[in-house]
Design a protein around this motif. Structure first.
Motif, PDB file in Angstrom:
ATOM      1  N   ALA A 105       0.833  -1.207   0.000  1.00  0.00           N
ATOM      2  CA  ALA A 105       0.000   0.000   0.000  1.00  0.00           C
ATOM      3  C   ALA A 105       0.865   1.253   0.000  1.00  0.00           C
ATOM      4  CB  ALA A 105      -0.936  -0.003   1.211  1.00  0.00           C
ATOM      5  N   ILE A 106       1.924   1.242   0.779  1.00  0.00           N
ATOM      6  CA  ILE A 106       2.848   2.385   0.815  1.00  0.00           C
ATOM      7  C   ILE A 106       3.495   2.581  -0.555  1.00  0.00           C
ATOM      8  CG2 ILE A 106       5.012   3.218   1.819  1.00  0.00           C
ATOM      9  CD1 ILE A 106       4.169   1.792   4.420  1.00  0.00           C
ATOM     10  N   ASP A 107       3.893   1.480  -1.183  1.00  0.00           N
ATOM     11  CA  ASP A 107       4.522   1.570  -2.498  1.00  0.00           C
ATOM     12  C   ASP A 107       3.533   2.063  -3.552  1.00  0.00           C
ATOM     13  OD1 ASP A 107       6.885   0.628  -1.406  1.00  0.00           O
ATOM     14  OD2 ASP A 107       6.436  -1.463  -1.877  1.00  0.00           O
ATOM     15  N   LEU A 108       2.305   1.565  -3.524  1.00  0.00           N
ATOM     16  CA  LEU A 108       1.304   2.016  -4.482  1.00  0.00           C
ATOM     17  C   LEU A 108       1.036   3.510  -4.330  1.00  0.00           C
ATOM     18  CD1 LEU A 108      -1.235  -0.951  -4.218  1.00  0.00           C
ATOM     19  CD2 LEU A 108       0.109  -0.342  -6.247  1.00  0.00           C
ATOM     20  N   GLY A 109       1.033   3.989  -3.083  1.00  0.00           N
ATOM     21  CA  GLY A 109       0.753   5.391  -2.832  1.00  0.00           C
ATOM     22  C   GLY A 109       1.804   6.336  -3.354  1.00  0.00           C
ATOM     23  N   ALA A 110       2.983   5.812  -3.695  1.00  0.00           N
ATOM     24  CA  ALA A 110       4.063   6.670  -4.181  1.00  0.00           C
ATOM     25  C   ALA A 110       3.984   6.946  -5.669  1.00  0.00           C
ATOM     26  CB  ALA A 110       5.416   6.025  -3.864  1.00  0.00           C
ATOM     27  N   GLY A 111       3.243   6.124  -6.402  1.00  0.00           N
ATOM     28  CA  GLY A 111       3.220   6.250  -7.847  1.00  0.00           C
ATOM     29  C   GLY A 111       2.070   7.096  -8.361  1.00  0.00           C
ATOM     30  N   PRO A 112       2.143   7.487  -9.634  1.00  0.00           N
ATOM     31  CA  PRO A 112       1.054   8.270 -10.233  1.00  0.00           C
ATOM     32  C   PRO A 112      -0.170   7.411 -10.470  1.00  0.00           C
ATOM     33  CG  PRO A 112       2.666   7.680 -11.901  1.00  0.00           C
ATOM     34  CD  PRO A 112       3.234   7.217 -10.584  1.00  0.00           C
ATOM     35  N   VAL A 113      -1.340   8.042 -10.517  1.00  0.00           N
ATOM     36  CA  VAL A 113      -2.590   7.334 -10.800  1.00  0.00           C
ATOM     37  C   VAL A 113      -3.357   8.089 -11.877  1.00  0.00           C
ATOM     38  CG1 VAL A 113      -2.775   6.289  -8.519  1.00  0.00           C
ATOM     39  CG2 VAL A 113      -3.813   8.523  -8.922  1.00  0.00           C
ATOM     40  N   SER A 114      -4.289   7.392 -12.496  1.00  0.00           N
ATOM     41  CA  SER A 114      -5.026   7.958 -13.621  1.00  0.00           C
ATOM     42  C   SER A 114      -6.059   8.986 -13.205  1.00  0.00           C
ATOM     43  CB  SER A 114      -5.717   6.829 -14.385  1.00  0.00           C
ATOM     44  OG  SER A 114      -6.691   6.199 -13.567  1.00  0.00           O
TER      45      SER A 114
END
Length: 497
Positions: A105-114
């Protein structure tokens, strides 16, 4: 064009790229837009974050040590069960991946989203899909774990599913080419199903379901005779896994009548945990929880619940990541001892995803408690839900205020043994998971915008292949750090349970 597989460190804790009309919740923005307007939202999102760029694994700056995260989680759990959790997580990189939802979850939160949102399962790995019985007693295939559900970026669920395929495929000895096919075909099925749902009427989307008999019939020509036999056996086992099967397996006749039998530390009756005074206090607390939980049921289901009386309760260890959270099974009796009902009362903490979800994609009104969050998310995403699904907050258990959700235990439930799947079997299973996840997102997000964003090309599926492999590499490094912490004595683990 193949997506990049580079692992980069995000310059800030969260990168958010949102289209001009990012929604304020999983369903709100698309309600009154025309199909053309919704398609334009998808095109805007596609320009803002091209699908091919989703293959890049972006890690947060000052990424937390995975061992420290696991130690932090242990502080809120039942101390004697923490080594059991660690023991289950150390079995393989895949079981570690299952238990490390917070780290991802922490890693996902660092990336861009659509910028397109939906209700998320929050932990959409392969083992969190499976069979269960509908209220009409049909076997359905669906998502079956919602502890981390929340509104958020739809791609986070897809990335967790894709990564689980690569991690599990490595554990099963698949070649890179075989793993690539598993991920590619799964995400293609998600893409194609999203396109189908984008053209459907709203009620048709809501009524769509994976009736397992229809799925089985559709797959007959694609399965070998041995695989068909294995599927038949799994379905037979699921159909026989209701309350009566649980009753025969989990209870025994004592001088005080039928009681839950001990299998420590995985199943411990309340009388074996606490002395008489403490046992009575906890039992009273659970009875009060059930009385209040009753109010979260619809009127006709309250009438059904009232037909049953309390008999016994025990603490139960469940899952991998959930081990150490408070989970009770409660035995109730209807007409007589041959008319049992087992309920599972499970603690609900805050979703590991919520603090990382961009503000534009969060639900506008937060749930009153975490148990309600789990139940509402499950009802939104599943084709049909347990008739006894409900929630409650209890003050006083363990000296804390805790939220719980309630559901039936083992109601015709079944799941695939991922560790035994071959490449063809995992690909077919992944495709079924991909369709199921697309249907859940179509129910709660802007399905037209999402279908437009994905388009009909392979940009997003190819990107997920690269992301999944990159994350599997990262998962292996985190797993090794975890195993090293156990071997050094920093963490305690109890294996074989």
């Amino acid at each position: 064009m193949t997506a990049r597989s580079t692992i980069v460190e995000a310059p800030t804790a969260t990168i958010v790229r949102t289209a001009a009309h990012a929604n304020g919740g999983p369903m709100s923005a698309a309600r009154h837009l025309t199909p053309s307007d919704r398609a334009r939202r998808g095109l805007a999102a596609r320009r803002t974050l091209p699908p091919r760029e989703q293959g890049e694994l972006v890690l947060p700056p000052n990424r937390p040590d995975p061992v420290s995260l696991i130690e932090e989680q242990a502080r809120s759990r039942i101390p004697e069960l923490v080594p059991v959790r660690h023991g289950r997580m150390m079995l393989s990189p895949f079981t570690f991946f299952r238990g490390n939802a917070r780290g991802m979850a922490i890693d996902l939160g660092a990336g861009p989203v659509s910028g397109l949102g939906a209700q998320l399962c929050g932990d959409a790995h392969l083992s969190n899909f499976g069979l269960f019985g509908s209220p009409e007693r049909r076997l359905l295939f669906d998502i079956n774990d919602f502890d981390e559900t929340t509104a958020g970026p739809w791609e986070w669920d897809v990335k967790r599913l894709a990564a689980s395929l690569s991690v599990a495929g490595r554990g099963n000895g698949f070649s890179r080419k075989e793993r690539r096919k598993c991920v590619l075909e799964t995400v293609r099925r998600y893409r194609d199903a999203s396109a189908e749902f984008g053209t459907m009427r709203t009620l048709d989307v809501w009524y769509a379901r994976a009736d397992i008999e229809e799925v089985q019939e559709a797959l007959q020509n694609k399965m070998s005779s041995s695989r068909r036999k294995n599927v038949d056996q799994a379905l037979l086992k699921a159909r026989g896994s209701g309350n009566l099967k649980a009753y025969s397996k989990l209870t025994e006749l004592t001088d005080d009548g039928v009681r839950i039998k001990a299998d420590p530390p995985l199943l411990v009756p309340i009388g074996d945990i606490l002395p008489d005074a403490g046992r009575e206090e906890l039992e009273t607390g659970i009875k009060e929880l059930l009385t209040l939980y009753r109010r979260t049921l619809s009127n006709e289901r309250r009438a059904l619940f009232d037909e049953f009386e309390f008999v016994d309760m025990a603490r139960k260890v469940v899952g991998v990541g959930s081990v150490g959270t408070r989970c009770w099974i409660v035995l109730l009796r209807g007409r007589d001892d041959g008319d049992p009902l087992f309920l599972q009362v499970k603690e609900a903490g805050r979703s590991v995803l919520r603090r990382h979800v961009p503000m534009a994609l969060r639900q506008r009104s937060a749930p009153r408690n975490e148990g309600e969050r789990v139940v509402v998310g499950q009802r939104l995403m599943q084709a049909a839900s347990d008739i006894f699904l409900g929630w409650q907050r209890v003050e006083g258990i363990d000296g804390q205020v805790r939220d719980f959700y309630v559901r039936q235990l083992r109601d015709m439930k079944g799941s695939a043994v991922v560790e035994k799947q071959d490449p063809r079997g995992m690909t077919m299973y992944g495709q079924l998971c991909g369709w199921t996840l697309a249907r859940a997102h179509a129910r709660t997000g802007d399905r037209i915008a999402l279908a437009t964003y994905l388009n009909s090309d392979d940009a997003f599926p190819e990107a997920m292949v690269e992301y999944a492999e990159a994350y599997a590499d990262q998962n292996e490094r985190d797993y090794q750090a975890f195993v090293d912490a156990i071997n050094s004595g920093r963490l305690q683990a109890e294996s074989g349970l």
